[in-house]
Design a protein around this motif. Structure first.
Motif, PDB file in Angstrom:
ATOM      1  N   PRO A  79       0.806  -1.236   0.000  1.00 33.68           N
ATOM      2  CA  PRO A  79       0.000   0.000   0.000  1.00 33.68           C
ATOM      3  C   PRO A  79       0.828   1.270   0.000  1.00 33.68           C
ATOM      4  CG  PRO A  79      -0.889  -1.609   1.553  1.00 33.68           C
ATOM      5  CD  PRO A  79       0.425  -2.151   1.083  1.00 33.68           C
ATOM      6  N   ARG A  80       2.066   1.213   0.538  1.00 34.33           N
ATOM      7  CA  ARG A  80       2.903   2.411   0.553  1.00 34.33           C
ATOM      8  C   ARG A  80       3.285   2.884  -0.837  1.00 34.33           C
ATOM      9  NH1 ARG A  80       7.962   0.717   3.937  1.00 34.33           N
ATOM     10  NH2 ARG A  80       7.592  -1.172   2.686  1.00 34.33           N
ATOM     11  N   SER A  81       3.257   1.960  -1.826  1.00 36.61           N
ATOM     12  CA  SER A  81       3.713   2.330  -3.167  1.00 36.61           C
ATOM     13  C   SER A  81       2.793   3.362  -3.817  1.00 36.61           C
ATOM     14  CB  SER A  81       3.809   1.090  -4.050  1.00 36.61           C
ATOM     15  OG  SER A  81       2.518   0.599  -4.385  1.00 36.61           O
ATOM     16  N   ARG A  82       1.599   3.540  -3.265  1.00 39.23           N
ATOM     17  CA  ARG A  82       0.694   4.532  -3.850  1.00 39.23           C
ATOM     18  C   ARG A  82       1.111   5.952  -3.507  1.00 39.23           C
ATOM     19  NH1 ARG A  82      -2.988   0.680  -1.595  1.00 39.23           N
ATOM     20  NH2 ARG A  82      -3.872  -0.683  -3.215  1.00 39.23           N
ATOM     21  N   THR A  83       1.870   6.122  -2.415  1.00 39.87           N
ATOM     22  CA  THR A  83       2.273   7.465  -1.994  1.00 39.87           C
ATOM     23  C   THR A  83       3.785   7.650  -1.931  1.00 39.87           C
ATOM     24  OG1 THR A  83       2.073   6.766   0.316  1.00 39.87           O
ATOM     25  CG2 THR A  83       0.154   7.846  -0.686  1.00 39.87           C
ATOM     26  N   ASP A  84       4.532   6.582  -1.678  1.00 37.48           N
ATOM     27  CA  ASP A  84       5.984   6.677  -1.571  1.00 37.48           C
ATOM     28  C   ASP A  84       6.653   6.088  -2.809  1.00 37.48           C
ATOM     29  OD1 ASP A  84       5.624   7.760   0.915  1.00 37.48           O
ATOM     30  OD2 ASP A  84       6.003   5.891   1.999  1.00 37.48           O
ATOM     31  N   ARG A  85       7.952   6.309  -2.925  1.00 33.82           N
ATOM     32  CA  ARG A  85       8.733   5.749  -4.022  1.00 33.82           C
ATOM     33  C   ARG A  85       9.814   4.842  -3.470  1.00 33.82           C
ATOM     34  NH1 ARG A  85      10.254  10.973  -7.518  1.00 33.82           N
ATOM     35  NH2 ARG A  85       9.794  11.994  -5.527  1.00 33.82           N
ATOM     36  N   LEU A  86      10.032   3.731  -4.158  1.00 35.94           N
ATOM     37  CA  LEU A  86      11.066   2.781  -3.772  1.00 35.94           C
ATOM     38  C   LEU A  86      12.379   3.190  -4.430  1.00 35.94           C
ATOM     39  CD1 LEU A  86      11.826   0.062  -2.387  1.00 35.94           C
ATOM     40  CD2 LEU A  86      11.334  -1.032  -4.585  1.00 35.94           C
ATOM     41  N   VAL A  87      13.429   3.300  -3.618  1.00 34.44           N
ATOM     42  CA  VAL A  87      14.758   3.621  -4.125  1.00 34.44           C
ATOM     43  C   VAL A  87      15.580   2.333  -4.148  1.00 34.44           C
ATOM     44  CG1 VAL A  87      16.816   5.033  -3.850  1.00 34.44           C
ATOM     45  CG2 VAL A  87      14.589   5.901  -3.076  1.00 34.44           C
ATOM     46  N   VAL A  88      15.941   1.871  -5.343  1.00 32.65           N
ATOM     47  CA  VAL A  88      16.755   0.676  -5.492  1.00 32.65           C
ATOM     48  C   VAL A  88      18.212   1.123  -5.563  1.00 32.65           C
ATOM     49  CG1 VAL A  88      17.238  -1.355  -6.889  1.00 32.65           C
ATOM     50  CG2 VAL A  88      14.885  -0.506  -6.685  1.00 32.65           C
ATOM     51  N   VAL A  89      18.993   0.730  -4.554  1.00 33.19           N
ATOM     52  CA  VAL A  89      20.367   1.208  -4.404  1.00 33.19           C
ATOM     53  C   VAL A  89      21.337   0.103  -4.824  1.00 33.19           C
ATOM     54  CG1 VAL A  89      22.065   2.200  -2.816  1.00 33.19           C
ATOM     55  CG2 VAL A  89      19.610   2.650  -2.476  1.00 33.19           C
ATOM     56  N   THR A  90      22.272   0.453  -5.715  1.00 27.72           N
ATOM     57  CA  THR A  90      23.315  -0.471  -6.153  1.00 27.72           C
ATOM     58  C   THR A  90      24.674   0.175  -5.950  1.00 27.72           C
ATOM     59  OG1 THR A  90      23.205   0.358  -8.426  1.00 27.72           O
ATOM     60  CG2 THR A  90      21.830  -1.550  -7.882  1.00 27.72           C
ATOM     61  N   GLY A  91      25.699  -0.630  -6.057  1.00 28.17           N
ATOM     62  CA  GLY A  91      27.067  -0.131  -5.980  1.00 28.17           C
ATOM     63  C   GLY A  91      27.892  -0.729  -7.088  1.00 28.17           C
ATOM     64  N   GLY A  92      27.630  -0.307  -8.320  1.00 25.05           N
ATOM     65  CA  GLY A  92      28.273  -0.936  -9.468  1.00 25.05           C
ATOM     66  C   GLY A  92      29.053   0.002 -10.353  1.00 25.05           C
ATOM     67  N   ASP A  93      29.376   1.201  -9.853  1.00 25.75           N
ATOM     68  CA  ASP A  93      30.162   2.168 -10.628  1.00 25.75           C
ATOM     69  C   ASP A  93      29.559   2.394 -12.009  1.00 25.75           C
ATOM     70  OD1 ASP A  93      32.125   4.014 -11.050  1.00 25.75           O
ATOM     71  OD2 ASP A  93      33.648   2.567 -11.658  1.00 25.75           O
ATOM     72  N   LEU A  94      28.225   2.537 -12.080  1.00 24.47           N
ATOM     73  CA  LEU A  94      27.568   2.682 -13.377  1.00 24.47           C
ATOM     74  C   LEU A  94      27.897   3.983 -14.069  1.00 24.47           C
ATOM     75  CD1 LEU A  94      24.084   1.106 -12.657  1.00 24.47           C
ATOM     76  CD2 LEU A  94      26.013   0.131 -13.850  1.00 24.47           C
ATOM     77  N   ALA A  95      28.370   4.984 -13.315  1.00 30.82           N
ATOM     78  CA  ALA A  95      28.758   6.247 -13.937  1.00 30.82           C
ATOM     79  C   ALA A  95      30.236   6.285 -14.284  1.00 30.82           C
ATOM     80  CB  ALA A  95      28.424   7.414 -13.003  1.00 30.82           C
ATOM     81  N   GLY A  96      30.959   5.186 -14.045  1.00 34.01           N
ATOM     82  CA  GLY A  96      32.387   5.153 -14.320  1.00 34.01           C
ATOM     83  C   GLY A  96      32.702   4.587 -15.682  1.00 34.01           C
ATOM     84  N   PRO A  97      33.985   4.495 -16.014  1.00 28.62           N
ATOM     85  CA  PRO A  97      34.382   4.006 -17.342  1.00 28.62           C
ATOM     86  C   PRO A  97      34.169   2.506 -17.533  1.00 28.62           C
ATOM     87  CG  PRO A  97      36.316   4.428 -15.968  1.00 28.62           C
ATOM     88  CD  PRO A  97      35.139   4.936 -15.196  1.00 28.62           C
ATOM     89  N   ALA A  98      34.068   1.733 -16.435  1.00 25.10           N
ATOM     90  CA  ALA A  98      33.886   0.283 -16.546  1.00 25.10           C
ATOM     91  C   ALA A  98      32.741  -0.141 -15.627  1.00 25.10           C
ATOM     92  CB  ALA A  98      35.173  -0.448 -16.186  1.00 25.10           C
ATOM     93  N   PRO A  99      31.506   0.124 -16.018  1.00 27.47           N
ATOM     94  CA  PRO A  99      30.376  -0.203 -15.143  1.00 27.47           C
ATOM     95  C   PRO A  99      30.239  -1.697 -14.922  1.00 27.47           C
ATOM     96  CG  PRO A  99      29.599   0.466 -17.319  1.00 27.47           C
ATOM     97  CD  PRO A  99      31.060   0.759 -17.271  1.00 27.47           C
ATOM     98  N   ASP A 100      29.753  -2.060 -13.733  1.00 27.66           N
ATOM     99  CA  ASP A 100      29.583  -3.460 -13.381  1.00 27.66           C
ATOM    100  C   ASP A 100      28.398  -4.046 -14.138  1.00 27.66           C
ATOM    101  OD1 ASP A 100      28.203  -5.623 -11.558  1.00 27.66           O
ATOM    102  OD2 ASP A 100      30.322  -5.544 -10.974  1.00 27.66           O
ATOM    103  N   PRO A 101      28.580  -5.152 -14.878  1.00 31.39           N
ATOM    104  CA  PRO A 101      27.465  -5.715 -15.655  1.00 31.39           C
ATOM    105  C   PRO A 101      26.334  -6.256 -14.781  1.00 31.39           C
ATOM    106  CG  PRO A 101      29.396  -7.149 -15.747  1.00 31.39           C
ATOM    107  CD  PRO A 101      29.839  -5.894 -15.095  1.00 31.39           C
ATOM    108  N   VAL A 102      26.647  -6.674 -13.561  1.00 29.63           N
ATOM    109  CA  VAL A 102      25.587  -7.167 -12.685  1.00 29.63           C
ATOM    110  C   VAL A 102      24.678  -6.018 -12.269  1.00 29.63           C
ATOM    111  CG1 VAL A 102      25.079  -8.348 -10.521  1.00 29.63           C
ATOM    112  CG2 VAL A 102      27.064  -9.034 -11.888  1.00 29.63           C
ATOM    113  N   ALA A 103      25.269  -4.903 -11.873  1.00 30.86           N
ATOM    114  CA  ALA A 103      24.458  -3.731 -11.527  1.00 30.86           C
ATOM    115  C   ALA A 103      23.687  -3.224 -12.738  1.00 30.86           C
ATOM    116  CB  ALA A 103      25.355  -2.626 -10.971  1.00 30.86           C
ATOM    117  N   ALA A 104      24.302  -3.309 -13.913  1.00 34.09           N
ATOM    118  CA  ALA A 104      23.612  -2.868 -15.126  1.00 34.09           C
ATOM    119  C   ALA A 104      22.379  -3.722 -15.386  1.00 34.09           C
ATOM    120  CB  ALA A 104      24.563  -2.926 -16.317  1.00 34.09           C
ATOM    121  N   ALA A 105      22.460  -5.032 -15.099  1.00 32.22           N
ATOM    122  CA  ALA A 105      21.295  -5.904 -15.270  1.00 32.22           C
ATOM    123  C   ALA A 105      20.179  -5.504 -14.320  1.00 32.22           C
ATOM    124  CB  ALA A 105      21.699  -7.357 -15.046  1.00 32.22           C
TER     125      ALA A 105
END
Length: 413
Positions: A218-244
């Motif tokens: 029921p919270r999803s109707r008013t709140d947002r879920l933040v999915v947090v990863t640590g895969g260096d997706l903004a770096g030159p060699a992003p982690d393919p697992v985080a990308a998936a």
């Protein structure tokens, strides 16, 4: 009529014209035209293709063509409907037969004069294209009863020019200022990123299950879920697992706007301090790097010399026997000069007709032993294009473990 890209101050003029009182409806012409010789409609599209214009099946609407001296007659028809006076596809098709006219040829319709619409709603036309005194052609289009639908007093063409080089884009991560206000209505959940195929499968399944359970909360109707990863997706060699993981959650974002946020972070203390301020920006996808907030943005690639493959060796294309893989194979031969290809498919298949030495090999890329043996037998391998894949899609609420496994097997295993 002008246009310009959003990031360019230079306007391009595409067309100019003027409006005037319409002429009286013209006379009609006899059908079939006396003394005219039938021509195969395929000849129209062959000439247009030779000029650089290849019409797809939906736009090949010329059903009959007849020629009498410098005059060309045609019957055209469309099943499309959209509330137009004359449907654009029907109007365009009425001009296709001009490719057979000595006065027009297979050129780009460019300068128009005396264009008038006399009736609306037609789905089929009979067209007469005849030389005009201006050096172009005059066009008369009537319906099945002979009543005028539209006329063009004069139309001149010019040669088709090749398409402009595509303006290629890429994703760059841009710095944005953290928001000053508090971040409210966010529920963060971290997904562990572990390397390897098993890690990719586990992380993707965890993301799908997290999304599905959140949509039922029921919270999803008013709140947002933040999915947090640590895969260096903004770096030159992003982690393919985080990308998936990001790929799975981006799908959920598209299906359920404003209910999910993706955030990739590093271990910098300055990044941790910006967590709430980053969420308060309202961006759906973010990265925290070295105490800065980054967001993905499309940017144009600067013009440069295209990358070239070493055409002296063999190129392997997985999934290369059909669909996208077959198109890639043709591109490698036509644009990169590749002369030796090995095309993989789970069930093999016929070799495409290419100006190259082509070997089709039945091989499942997820079978590591079979793939290793195949690679060992290609001593001059210079490149691999991995196109093999399985489509087993559905909305995120209905995805099963079996569907995720089926899709990831040829891509990750």
């Amino acid at each position: 009529m002008h246009s310009r890209p959003a990031d360019d101050e230079t306007w391009t003029r595409h067309a100019e014209g003027s409006l005037a009182a319409g002429p009286a409806a013209p006379g009609t012409f006899a059908w079939p035209p006396a003394g005219a010789t039938p021509v195969d409609p395929a000849e129209v599209y062959r000439r247009l293709a030779d000029a650089g214009v290849d019409h797809g099946p939906a736009f090949r609407a010329v059903e009959a063509v007849l020629v009498r001296g410098d005059e060309v007659f045609a019957e055209v028809r469309t099943t499309l409907d959209g509330g137009y006076a004359v449907h654009p596809a029907l109007f365009d098709a009425a001009l296709h037969a001009a490719a057979l006219s000595p006065a027009a040829g297979a050129g780009l319709p460019f300068t128009w004069a005396g264009v008038a619409v006399h009736a609306s709603g037609a789905t089929a036309l009979r067209v007469r294209i005849a030389p005009a005194g201006t050096g172009g052609v005059a066009v008369t289009a009537v319906d099945g009863s002979g009543a005028p639908v539209f006329t063009v007093e004069s139309l001149t063409s010019r040669p088709w020019q090749g398409a402009a080089p595509p303006r290629l884009m890429r994703v760059d991560w841009k710095r944005v200022e953290p928001a000053a206000g508090p971040a409210t209505g966010f529920v963060p959940e971290r997904i562990a990123v572990r390397p390897g195929p098993a890690g990719a499968r586990a992380a993707t399944l965890a993301a799908v299950e997290l999304v599905r359970s959140w949509l039922a909360d029921p919270r999803s109707r008013t709140d947002r879920l933040v999915v947090v990863t640590g895969g260096d997706l903004a770096g030159p060699a992003p982690d393919p697992v985080a990308a998936a993981v990001w790929g799975a959650v981006r799908t959920a974002q598209a299906e359920h706007p404003d209910r999910f946020v993706l955030l990739d972070t590093d271990d910098d203390p300055g990044s941790a301090a910006l967590f709430d301020a980053a969420l308060a920006t309202g961006e759906p996808q973010l990265a925290l790097r070295g105490g800065e907030v980054l967001v993905p943005r499309l940017t144009r690639l600067a013009p440069g010399a295209p990358a070239r493959l070493d055409a002296g060796g063999t190129v392997l294309v997985t999934g290369g026997t059909r669909g996208l893989g077959a198109l890639v194979a043709r591109h490698l031969v036509a644009e990169h000069g590749v002369r030796d290809l090995v095309l993989l498919g789970r069930h093999g298949g016929p070799a495409p007709d290419l100006d190259a030495r082509v070997r089709v090999v039945p091989c499942d890329v997820a079978d590591r032993d079979a793939l290793a043996a195949l690679l060992a037998g290609i001593p001059d391998l210079v490149a691999v294009v991995h196109v093999a894949g399985v489509v087993d899609d559905g909305v995120v609420e209905g995805l099963s473990v079996g569907q995720v496994d089926a899709v990831m097997r040829p891509k990750v295993d």
